[in-house]
Design a protein around this motif. Structure first.
Motif, PDB file in Angstrom:
ATOM      1  N   UNK A   1     -18.765 -10.764  51.740  1.00 39.24           N
ATOM      2  CA  UNK A   1     -19.612  -9.605  51.976  1.00 39.24           C
ATOM      3  C   UNK A   1     -19.635  -9.224  53.449  1.00 39.24           C
ATOM      4  N   UNK A   2     -19.629 -10.210  54.318  1.00 40.37           N
ATOM      5  CA  UNK A   2     -19.621  -9.895  55.743  1.00 40.37           C
ATOM      6  C   UNK A   2     -18.357  -9.138  56.122  1.00 40.37           C
ATOM      7  N   UNK A   3     -17.228  -9.543  55.554  1.00 41.44           N
ATOM      8  CA  UNK A   3     -15.973  -8.848  55.843  1.00 41.44           C
ATOM      9  C   UNK A   3     -16.007  -7.432  55.292  1.00 41.44           C
ATOM     10  N   UNK A   4     -16.513  -7.274  54.079  1.00 38.94           N
ATOM     11  CA  UNK A   4     -16.593  -5.945  53.465  1.00 38.94           C
ATOM     12  C   UNK A   4     -17.438  -5.011  54.327  1.00 38.94           C
TER      13      UNK A   4
ATOM     14  N   UNK B   1     -16.495   0.901  49.514  1.00 43.92           N
ATOM     15  CA  UNK B   1     -16.902  -0.463  49.837  1.00 43.92           C
ATOM     16  C   UNK B   1     -16.469  -1.436  48.746  1.00 43.92           C
ATOM     17  N   UNK B   2     -16.615  -1.029  47.486  1.00 48.35           N
ATOM     18  CA  UNK B   2     -16.167  -1.888  46.376  1.00 48.35           C
ATOM     19  C   UNK B   2     -14.662  -2.138  46.465  1.00 48.35           C
ATOM     20  N   UNK B   3     -13.908  -1.135  46.900  1.00 41.25           N
ATOM     21  CA  UNK B   3     -12.451  -1.294  47.028  1.00 41.25           C
ATOM     22  C   UNK B   3     -12.081  -2.309  48.105  1.00 41.25           C
ATOM     23  N   UNK B   4     -13.033  -2.629  48.976  1.00 44.85           N
ATOM     24  CA  UNK B   4     -12.774  -3.595  50.046  1.00 44.85           C
ATOM     25  C   UNK B   4     -12.992  -5.037  49.602  1.00 44.85           C
ATOM     26  N   UNK B   5     -13.603  -5.227  48.426  1.00 41.86           N
ATOM     27  CA  UNK B   5     -13.941  -6.581  47.980  1.00 41.86           C
ATOM     28  C   UNK B   5     -12.687  -7.409  47.725  1.00 41.86           C
TER      29      UNK B   5
ATOM     30  N   UNK C   1     -23.694  -6.705  45.115  1.00 44.62           N
ATOM     31  CA  UNK C   1     -24.324  -6.801  46.434  1.00 44.62           C
ATOM     32  C   UNK C   1     -23.992  -5.575  47.276  1.00 44.62           C
ATOM     33  N   UNK C   2     -22.764  -5.065  47.125  1.00 47.63           N
ATOM     34  CA  UNK C   2     -22.369  -3.849  47.838  1.00 47.63           C
ATOM     35  C   UNK C   2     -23.294  -2.697  47.461  1.00 47.63           C
ATOM     36  N   UNK C   3     -23.532  -2.538  46.157  1.00 51.65           N
ATOM     37  CA  UNK C   3     -24.393  -1.449  45.698  1.00 51.65           C
ATOM     38  C   UNK C   3     -25.816  -1.622  46.216  1.00 51.65           C
TER      39      UNK C   3
ATOM     40  N   UNK D   1     -31.431  -8.714  53.112  1.00 47.49           N
ATOM     41  CA  UNK D   1     -31.215  -9.663  52.015  1.00 47.49           C
ATOM     42  C   UNK D   1     -30.633  -8.915  50.814  1.00 47.49           C
ATOM     43  N   UNK D   2     -29.340  -9.130  50.575  1.00 49.62           N
ATOM     44  CA  UNK D   2     -28.614  -8.345  49.589  1.00 49.62           C
ATOM     45  C   UNK D   2     -28.868  -8.792  48.155  1.00 49.62           C
ATOM     46  N   UNK D   3     -29.293 -10.018  47.959  1.00 49.54           N
ATOM     47  CA  UNK D   3     -29.494 -10.500  46.595  1.00 49.54           C
ATOM     48  C   UNK D   3     -30.615  -9.750  45.891  1.00 49.54           C
ATOM     49  N   UNK D   4     -31.737  -9.588  46.602  1.00 51.46           N
ATOM     50  CA  UNK D   4     -32.872  -8.929  45.967  1.00 51.46           C
ATOM     51  C   UNK D   4     -33.269  -7.626  46.625  1.00 51.46           C
TER      52      UNK D   4
END
Length: 239
Positions: free
Chosen positions: A1-4, A21-25, A62-64, A154-157
């Motif tokens: 995620x940090x790289x994305x 962003x999803x295309x970067x995963x 997480x991106x979304x 905090x991307x999880x929640x």
């Protein structure tokens, strides 16, 4: 995620979309799996491909979440994954990598850090902010500017923790770091590292080596400490 999220800001603002962003995963995973042992984490597991696919899908989620918390089309970071470092007057070197550094037109600094986990409970917020105050101290000592905002995403929640330090607080924090380092140096010198028992100990796999649980610690490596230039009163065994 940090790289994305780092690569996302390589794109022109108008192209910083959820889809982009999803295309970067997948490319980020391809880059990460080149590091030794990373790919083995999934290849060694049963149904590894299925587990990997689920893991990559979770990264997309997480991106979304990130896009619900910030609008990257309106942000132009000054730095990403930026090394910051300073040597304090007593010789203590502070060094770290800031996920993102934003600078407003008036010169105000915002330090941003991404977390893939959930936001800590209020009782643990101070521990979460320790890292951010560390960055703020280094930036203050190198730039002469106290950060206007420290921001943990905090991307999880989908939560955000923000904090605004002041100069007096950073001075106190600097003294705290110096005291911690002095305690580390004293422990290396004497070979005496005291356990700090807490509720987290129930998760530890090393209780057999911990005095708090009747265990015996391994011999302190005085030779390695001396070879690294540490002062030590522990007898050095010739090899």
């Amino acid at each position: 995620m940090h790289t994305v999220l780092e690569k996302l800001y390589d794109l022109p603002p108008a192209e910083r979309t959820v889809a982009a962003a999803r295309d970067l995963v997948d490319p980020a995973w391809a880059e990460l799996r080149e590091e030794p042992g990373v790919a083995d984490l999934f290849e060694a597991a049963e149904a590894g491909e299925t587990e990997l696919a689920g893991w990559l899908d979770s990264a997309g989620a997480l991106v979304e979440t990130y896009f619900r918390l910030e609008d990257p089309t309106r942000i132009q970071p000054e730095g990403r994954e930026e090394l910051v470092e300073v040597t304090l007057p007593d010789g203590l070197l502070l060094r770290g990598f800031v996920d993102r550094l934003d600078v407003a037109r008036n010169g105000a600094l915002r330090v941003v850090d991404y977390k893939t986990g959930g936001m800590p409970r209020e009782a643990f917020e101070a521990k979460a902010l320790f890292q951010m105050k560390f960055y703020a101290l280094v930036l203050w000592r190198t730039r002469g500017v106290v950060a206007a905002q420290l921001k943990l995403i905090y991307l999880k929640d989908g939560d955000v923790l923000t904090y605004a330090p002041d100069e007096a607080e950073l001075l106190r924090f600097e003294r705290t770091l110096q005291a911690i380092w002095a305690a580390i140096a004293k422990a290396v010198e004497t070979g005496d590292f005291r356990p700090n028992r807490s509720r987290l100990c129930s998760w530890c796999d090393h209780q057999a080596f911990c005095p708090s649980f009747g265990g015996t610690p391994p011999r302190f490596p005085a030779e390695a400490a001396a070879a690294a230039g540490w002062r030590t009163t522990v007898p050095v065994t010739a090899v």
